[in-house]
Design a protein around this motif. Sequence first.
Motif, PDB file in Angstrom:
ATOM      1  N   VAL A 108      25.748  31.848  -4.386  1.00 37.25           N
ATOM      2  CA  VAL A 108      26.179  33.237  -4.263  1.00 37.25           C
ATOM      3  C   VAL A 108      27.664  33.367  -4.591  1.00 37.25           C
ATOM      4  O   VAL A 108      28.114  34.340  -5.225  1.00 37.25           O
ATOM      5  CB  VAL A 108      25.879  33.764  -2.848  1.00 37.25           C
ATOM      6  N   MET A 109      28.474  32.373  -4.176  1.00 37.63           N
ATOM      7  CA  MET A 109      29.913  32.442  -4.405  1.00 37.63           C
ATOM      8  C   MET A 109      30.281  32.174  -5.859  1.00 37.63           C
ATOM      9  O   MET A 109      31.269  32.707  -6.367  1.00 37.63           O
ATOM     10  CB  MET A 109      30.644  31.431  -3.508  1.00 37.63           C
ATOM     11  N   THR A 110      29.518  31.368  -6.572  1.00 39.06           N
ATOM     12  CA  THR A 110      29.882  30.982  -7.939  1.00 39.06           C
ATOM     13  C   THR A 110      29.149  31.781  -9.005  1.00 39.06           C
ATOM     14  O   THR A 110      29.621  31.885 -10.134  1.00 39.06           O
ATOM     15  CB  THR A 110      29.594  29.494  -8.163  1.00 39.06           C
ATOM     16  N   THR A 111      27.977  32.285  -8.696  1.00 43.93           N
ATOM     17  CA  THR A 111      27.203  33.077  -9.666  1.00 43.93           C
ATOM     18  C   THR A 111      26.715  34.338  -8.974  1.00 43.93           C
ATOM     19  O   THR A 111      27.079  34.632  -7.822  1.00 43.93           O
ATOM     20  CB  THR A 111      26.009  32.273 -10.197  1.00 43.93           C
ATOM     21  N   ASP A 112      25.813  35.039  -9.615  1.00 43.93           N
ATOM     22  CA  ASP A 112      25.246  36.224  -8.968  1.00 43.93           C
ATOM     23  C   ASP A 112      24.137  35.820  -8.007  1.00 43.93           C
ATOM     24  O   ASP A 112      23.578  34.732  -8.079  1.00 43.93           O
ATOM     25  CB  ASP A 112      24.715  37.203 -10.027  1.00 43.93           C
ATOM     26  N   SER A 113      23.818  36.718  -7.078  1.00 46.70           N
ATOM     27  CA  SER A 113      22.857  36.411  -6.005  1.00 46.70           C
ATOM     28  C   SER A 113      21.457  36.173  -6.541  1.00 46.70           C
ATOM     29  O   SER A 113      20.707  35.347  -6.009  1.00 46.70           O
ATOM     30  CB  SER A 113      22.837  37.558  -4.989  1.00 46.70           C
ATOM     31  N   LYS A 114      21.041  36.872  -7.604  1.00 44.79           N
ATOM     32  CA  LYS A 114      19.687  36.681  -8.143  1.00 44.79           C
ATOM     33  C   LYS A 114      19.513  35.263  -8.683  1.00 44.79           C
ATOM     34  O   LYS A 114      18.500  34.611  -8.452  1.00 44.79           O
ATOM     35  CB  LYS A 114      19.414  37.702  -9.244  1.00 44.79           C
ATOM     36  N   LEU A 115      20.525  34.807  -9.425  1.00 43.65           N
ATOM     37  CA  LEU A 115      20.450  33.455  -9.959  1.00 43.65           C
ATOM     38  C   LEU A 115      20.458  32.415  -8.844  1.00 43.65           C
ATOM     39  O   LEU A 115      19.748  31.400  -8.904  1.00 43.65           O
ATOM     40  CB  LEU A 115      21.617  33.207 -10.919  1.00 43.65           C
ATOM     41  N   ALA A 116      21.234  32.684  -7.779  1.00 50.01           N
ATOM     42  CA  ALA A 116      21.289  31.759  -6.644  1.00 50.01           C
ATOM     43  C   ALA A 116      19.942  31.686  -5.937  1.00 50.01           C
ATOM     44  O   ALA A 116      19.443  30.598  -5.596  1.00 50.01           O
ATOM     45  CB  ALA A 116      22.384  32.196  -5.670  1.00 50.01           C
ATOM     46  N   LEU A 117      19.324  32.856  -5.723  1.00 44.98           N
ATOM     47  CA  LEU A 117      18.013  32.864  -5.072  1.00 44.98           C
ATOM     48  C   LEU A 117      16.979  32.166  -5.954  1.00 44.98           C
ATOM     49  O   LEU A 117      16.094  31.448  -5.466  1.00 44.98           O
ATOM     50  CB  LEU A 117      17.578  34.301  -4.786  1.00 44.98           C
ATOM     51  N   ARG A 118      17.071  32.367  -7.258  1.00 48.81           N
ATOM     52  CA  ARG A 118      16.135  31.728  -8.176  1.00 48.81           C
ATOM     53  C   ARG A 118      16.295  30.207  -8.135  1.00 48.81           C
ATOM     54  O   ARG A 118      15.314  29.458  -8.118  1.00 48.81           O
ATOM     55  CB  ARG A 118      16.385  32.259  -9.592  1.00 48.81           C
ATOM     56  N   ALA A 119      17.525  29.742  -8.100  1.00 49.52           N
ATOM     57  CA  ALA A 119      17.783  28.305  -8.045  1.00 49.52           C
ATOM     58  C   ALA A 119      17.254  27.695  -6.742  1.00 49.52           C
ATOM     59  O   ALA A 119      16.662  26.609  -6.729  1.00 49.52           O
ATOM     60  CB  ALA A 119      19.280  28.034  -8.187  1.00 49.52           C
ATOM     61  N   VAL A 120      17.459  28.419  -5.636  1.00 51.46           N
ATOM     62  CA  VAL A 120      16.966  27.920  -4.337  1.00 51.46           C
ATOM     63  C   VAL A 120      15.444  27.887  -4.322  1.00 51.46           C
ATOM     64  O   VAL A 120      14.827  26.928  -3.828  1.00 51.46           O
ATOM     65  CB  VAL A 120      17.509  28.793  -3.187  1.00 51.46           C
ATOM     66  N   ALA A 121      14.788  28.911  -4.879  1.00 50.95           N
ATOM     67  CA  ALA A 121      13.321  28.946  -4.889  1.00 50.95           C
ATOM     68  C   ALA A 121      12.760  27.802  -5.721  1.00 50.95           C
ATOM     69  O   ALA A 121      11.810  27.110  -5.313  1.00 50.95           O
ATOM     70  CB  ALA A 121      12.842  30.289  -5.434  1.00 50.95           C
ATOM     71  N   ILE A 122      13.356  27.588  -6.915  1.00 49.62           N
ATOM     72  CA  ILE A 122      12.883  26.478  -7.756  1.00 49.62           C
ATOM     73  C   ILE A 122      13.118  25.141  -7.063  1.00 49.62           C
ATOM     74  O   ILE A 122      12.272  24.246  -7.100  1.00 49.62           O
ATOM     75  CB  ILE A 122      13.607  26.529  -9.120  1.00 49.62           C
ATOM     76  N   SER A 123      14.265  25.024  -6.400  1.00 53.64           N
ATOM     77  CA  SER A 123      14.583  23.783  -5.690  1.00 53.64           C
ATOM     78  C   SER A 123      13.587  23.525  -4.555  1.00 53.64           C
ATOM     79  O   SER A 123      13.181  22.385  -4.312  1.00 53.64           O
ATOM     80  CB  SER A 123      16.005  23.855  -5.130  1.00 53.64           C
ATOM     81  N   LEU A 124      13.209  24.600  -3.863  1.00 53.93           N
ATOM     82  CA  LEU A 124      12.230  24.450  -2.776  1.00 53.93           C
ATOM     83  C   LEU A 124      10.901  23.940  -3.311  1.00 53.93           C
ATOM     84  O   LEU A 124      10.298  23.030  -2.736  1.00 53.93           O
ATOM     85  CB  LEU A 124      12.041  25.782  -2.054  1.00 53.93           C
TER      86      LEU A 124
END
Length: 430
Positions: free
Chosen positions: A37-53
């Motif tokens: 969230v701090m380095t990119t936009d929130s959508k990309l951060a949520l997408r990265a976390v979902a893929i990581s999960l």
Amino acid sequence: MTEALRRGDFAIIFHWFFRCFVGAAIAGFVLLLAVGVMTTDSKLALRAVAISLFFAAACTVSGWLLGLLFGIPRTLARPQPIAATIAPASGGGTDASGRDNATAPATVTPAVASRVNTNLEDISDWLTKTLVGVGLTQLYFVPHYLWQSANKISTAANLGDHGGQTLILALFLYFAPAGFWLGYVGTRTILTKLFDEVERPPAAAINATLAPDALKIDPQGKLDKATTAEVKAADAALLRFPMTALSTPRELAAWGVANARNNNLDSAAVALQEATRADPSDPLFKQALAKVYTAQSRNDAALQVLQGDNDSEVALFNALYEAPPGGFTKAIEIGTRLAQQPGADANLNLHIWLASAYGQQHAYAIKTDNSELAAQARSNAIKEVEAALKISTMIAKPLLRGLWQATPGTADDDLSSIRKDDPDLSRLLL
């Protein structure tokens, strides 16, 4: 943790590691979301976390399955026992009291257990050896392959410009070994315990069956059946297993006692012989085996098992089958000691067998022309008859009457030397 390991509760390792693993994973994903969230936009951060999960879950499950394959417990191969032949007690025929001591040899073949299907074990063994063999030959290429695979996954997930390759590799290196460890330890502890509970008799049933005085003999030397619901349930649980499924002395002894109470005396004798041979120091096993021998009318064998035991009911009963005067003297000595124990006043067996011992002493005194001993033995026998009748007239009266006015040729005639018109016995037993 230390106390649990000292008790042998190794499953605590699994639970401790699982809590640490889940806690660290949650903290990592929260940190990943915060940094994203701090380095990119929130959508990309949520997408990265979902893929990581999803990727972490896949790595964990794959590692867990591999750990399961490595940790599957191997079924212990138990040799099928050969038929066990129970020989008659030495010195068969009749003893000095005229009682029949001979029994025909009995051959017992314990029930054969159905074989456990080991296909999964075979697959596990084959796969583990294959994976280890292939892995060792390709060990040099593993780092390059992991980095290349991480790059492909990162590109497919559109994470390449944001450290995705490093993230994917970190997720794999954390979740795959952790899943393997969880699968292996969980299989070796929890799953193994569950297999043991299915394939082995439950500890509660063994303890209930081997409770003190759980196996009792009646005044005629026959085994009593289970009376309480707890013992009946324990016997039923044990009898579901064949003898070949048992390994420890306590399991064998409990299975033997359960069979004895259900009148499977030959099988009971075989199991108790094995338990006594495996652990000769346990007096409970010897007592149970002696009682089974007694119920089989193998009194010589029971006496041999009871060598050195001078303070039990079964020793008192079997002493009545030894040659006079040693037999009844030993029985009177044992009975006198038992009569001093708490609850002796309500012990029907004790008083009936003491009456028999004094009856044998009376017969011996008559035979040796010892009138003083005969009078004393008669008086003691009548006292024991009175004590037995106070406990249970319904059981004691017909049994004692049979010992007194025995049918000619009957072996159990311990009171028959006392006159048939004896006023005291007539008053008590007629």
